[in-house]
Design an enzyme around this catalytic site. Structure first.
Site, PDB file in Angstrom:
ATOM      1  N   HIS A 133      -4.546   8.578  11.556  1.00 63.63           N
ATOM      2  CA  HIS A 133      -4.102   7.241  11.150  1.00 63.63           C
ATOM      3  C   HIS A 133      -2.911   7.274  10.191  1.00 63.63           C
ATOM      4  O   HIS A 133      -1.871   6.653  10.439  1.00 63.63           O
ATOM      5  CB  HIS A 133      -5.244   6.474  10.475  1.00 63.63           C
ATOM      6  CG  HIS A 133      -6.432   6.241  11.352  1.00 63.63           C
ATOM      7  ND1 HIS A 133      -6.352   6.141  12.713  1.00 63.63           N
ATOM      8  CD2 HIS A 133      -7.751   6.067  11.053  1.00 63.63           C
ATOM      9  CE1 HIS A 133      -7.559   5.922  13.219  1.00 63.63           C
ATOM     10  NE2 HIS A 133      -8.415   5.879  12.222  1.00 63.63           N
ATOM     11  N   LYS A 180      -3.141   9.522   0.986  1.00 63.92           N
ATOM     12  CA  LYS A 180      -4.372   9.511   0.196  1.00 63.92           C
ATOM     13  C   LYS A 180      -5.424   8.666   0.902  1.00 63.92           C
ATOM     14  O   LYS A 180      -5.151   7.550   1.347  1.00 63.92           O
ATOM     15  CB  LYS A 180      -4.080   8.943  -1.196  1.00 63.92           C
ATOM     16  CG  LYS A 180      -5.275   8.948  -2.133  1.00 63.92           C
ATOM     17  CD  LYS A 180      -4.861   8.761  -3.587  1.00 63.92           C
ATOM     18  CE  LYS A 180      -4.184   7.434  -3.848  1.00 63.92           C
ATOM     19  NZ  LYS A 180      -3.886   7.232  -5.274  1.00 63.92           N
ATOM     20  N   LYS A 239       8.004  -5.603  -5.214  1.00 63.37           N
ATOM     21  CA  LYS A 239       7.836  -5.697  -6.664  1.00 63.37           C
ATOM     22  C   LYS A 239       9.198  -5.517  -7.325  1.00 63.37           C
ATOM     23  O   LYS A 239       9.918  -4.563  -7.040  1.00 63.37           O
ATOM     24  CB  LYS A 239       6.867  -4.620  -7.144  1.00 63.37           C
ATOM     25  CG  LYS A 239       5.437  -4.873  -6.724  1.00 63.37           C
ATOM     26  CD  LYS A 239       4.547  -3.665  -6.954  1.00 63.37           C
ATOM     27  CE  LYS A 239       4.501  -3.233  -8.386  1.00 63.37           C
ATOM     28  NZ  LYS A 239       3.534  -2.112  -8.569  1.00 63.37           N
TER      29      LYS A 239
END
Length: 515
Positions: A273, A356, A403
């Protein structure tokens, strides 16, 4: 983009989808379509495959007069018993139960072994009887076999399909086979599996499904990168400091401990994935949207990844994982992993890609974070507040936001982190985002392999992770304990800091409300 043509950018009312409409036309014009779900009584089929087929049926992409669905498994049950097992997993929607009832009556069940001719001969007979009943022209039938089965039985099942159940004509009809992950446990087993299936079917007939490639925001990556002038000059090592691709679950193995322990979080999530997402983030612009052009560029990325260093890996195992009686007491299987990859090419040299993933963490989400470098000559002294980031939230609450630093309202010149935000729930009110499996099954029907894993791509992915996986299996790289509900091992945050990621303090992204 095969028979569907190119993507278009002109304005049109939502949710009109030209690609879906054209697929519907090709379904209607090319004769009978038989969808065969092998492993029909299992959890994957009940929870994912049949609900995806139902949603396609309900939207009109599987016409009841031209499409029939066959379930096949070893369990000896009747058609009606299979329908009853599936019924509870199908969304009712506003239309009530009539759509569900109509859909279930498209399903016929055949029982048989996965390694014996008799069952597949019975399956072929049932499909042929259906094709004859709707006067399908000889050789024009299409048969889609979905293997909702463990990979260990793929070779024998594919052999049975090849010998006893496929469309034997080379006219306008076809036979295609969809296989689920995991595709092996390492490079050698994946290559053996690929060779066994490859001896039976041509590569264009094989669809290695990775449902992450069907997610709406993953599909949006190519458009975001290559259709917007904003990003073209930024997307390189001159401006990007690091990239994070993160997958978090707030629950553990939940009774799947014995199965999960055979694979671990790297095989289960990262090697497939997250690595697929990395390819789309890092690839060069393809020549066109033709599936092979896109897959060519993905393979180039994988072939440019340098070997993983042990000091750039942190593994974790949540406390309580081994309480599951199906998990060995001495298990080193990671339920958490943070791995840094480096891509050795002109665009990305020196930029760490942090992959991660973990279970039993403090939150559930999946996102991509492209963090830009510090502004040179910072006259506002605001770098301690955080850097500019482009965040693509894959799930839940799909969104894309940037951001950035802005002036706080008021008389003083003070700065704060804020965002430019595209929140799907707010922007596309009333639009249903299709499930990944719906999109991918539709792709198999139209013969578009863009969102499926090619054999050389699979090989390159395993080449990256197999050495590390063997060291883990041999106990050379240990899993560190972490508490359920935490961020994972503290060492993972230290690795993130070492890679150059700067965390934004005092900022929390809040999805916009519908008001």
């Amino acid at each position: 983009m095969s028979e569907l043509g190119e993507w278009h950018c002109e304005k049109r009312p939502f949710p009109k989808n030209e690609s879906f409409t054209k697929v519907h036309e090709t379904v209607s014009e090319t004769g009978s379509l038989s969808i065969i779900v092998l492993g029909a009584s299992g959890d994957l089929a009940k929870k994912k495959t049949f609900p995806a087929l139902f949603n396609l049926y309900r939207q009109g992409f599987l016409p009841s007069n031209e499409v029939h669905i066959f379930g096949y498994a070893r369990t000896k049950i009747s058609d009606e018993e299979l329908r009853d097992r599936i019924r509870g997993y199908l969304p009712k929607g506003k239309e009530g139960t009539q759509d569900v009832s109509n859909f279930l009556h498209l399903i016929k069940y055949v029982s048989g072994a996965y390694d014996a001719p008799e069952g597949f001969q019975a399956l072929d007979k049932a499909i042929s009887e259906y094709e004859i009943s709707i006067n399908s022209a000889e050789g024009s039938s299409r048969r889609l076999f979905y293997l909702a089965l463990p990979p260990s039985v793929y070779p024998q099942v594919c052999k049975m399909i090849k010998n006893y159940s496929m469309n034997r004509s080379d006219l306008v009809g076809w036979t295609r086979v969809v296989v689920e992950k995991p595709f092996g446990k390492d490079l050698a087993s994946a290559e053996e599996l690929s060779s066994q299936i490859g001896e039976l079917f041509e590569e264009p007939q094989i669809y290695r499904i990775d449902h992450y490639l069907g997610k709406e925001l993953v599909q949006n990556l190519l458009v975001l990168r290559f259709a917007n002038r904003f990003f073209l000059p930024l997307w390189n090592r001159d401006n990007v400091d690091n990239v994070q691709i993160v997958f978090r679950e707030d629950f553990g193995t939940e009774g799947r401990g014995g199965y999960f322990d055979q694979y671990g979080i790297i095989r289960d999530i990262i090697q497939n994935h997250l690595l697929q997402v990395l390819c789309l983030v890092a690839m060069e612009k393809p020549v066109s949207l033709t599936p092979e052009h896109i897959r060519d560029e993905k393979v180039k990325v994988l072939q440019s990844v340098v070997p993983i260093k042990d000091e750039e890996v942190v593994l974790g195992q949540y406390e309580g994982y081994k309480d599951d009686p199906t998990v060995p007491d001495n298990s080193n299987t990671p339920t958490f992993a943070s791995v840094i990859l480096h891509i050795h090419n002109e665009r990305w040299e020196g930029v760490p890609f942090i992959l991660k993933a973990g279970k039993a963490l403090g939150s559930r989400k999946a996102d991509i974070r492209v963090q830009l470098k510090n502004v040179p000559g910072d006259i506002f002294k605001c770098q301690n507040q955080g850097r500019n980031e482009i965040v693509i939230r894959l799930q839940p609450s799909e969104a894309i936001y940037m951001k950035l630093t802005v002036k706080q309202p008021g008389l003083e010149m003070s700065t704060a982190q804020s965002e430019l935000d595209l929140s799907y729930r707010q922007r596309y009110q009333g639009v249903v985002i299709p499930e990944a499996y719906e999109r991918l099954i539709l792709d198999t029907i139209k013969g578009d392999q863009q969102h499926f894993v090619r054999r050389d791509e699979l090989k390159a992915a395993w080449e990256i992770f197999t050495p590390l996986l063997h060291r883990i299996d041999n106990g050379e790289v240990k899993s560190l304990p972490y508490k359920p509900g935490s961020r994972g091992p503290a060492e993972a945050d230290e690795l993130l800091e070492k890679a150059g990621y700067v965390q934004t303090h005092g900022y929390l992204w809040i999805p916009p409300t519908l008001a």
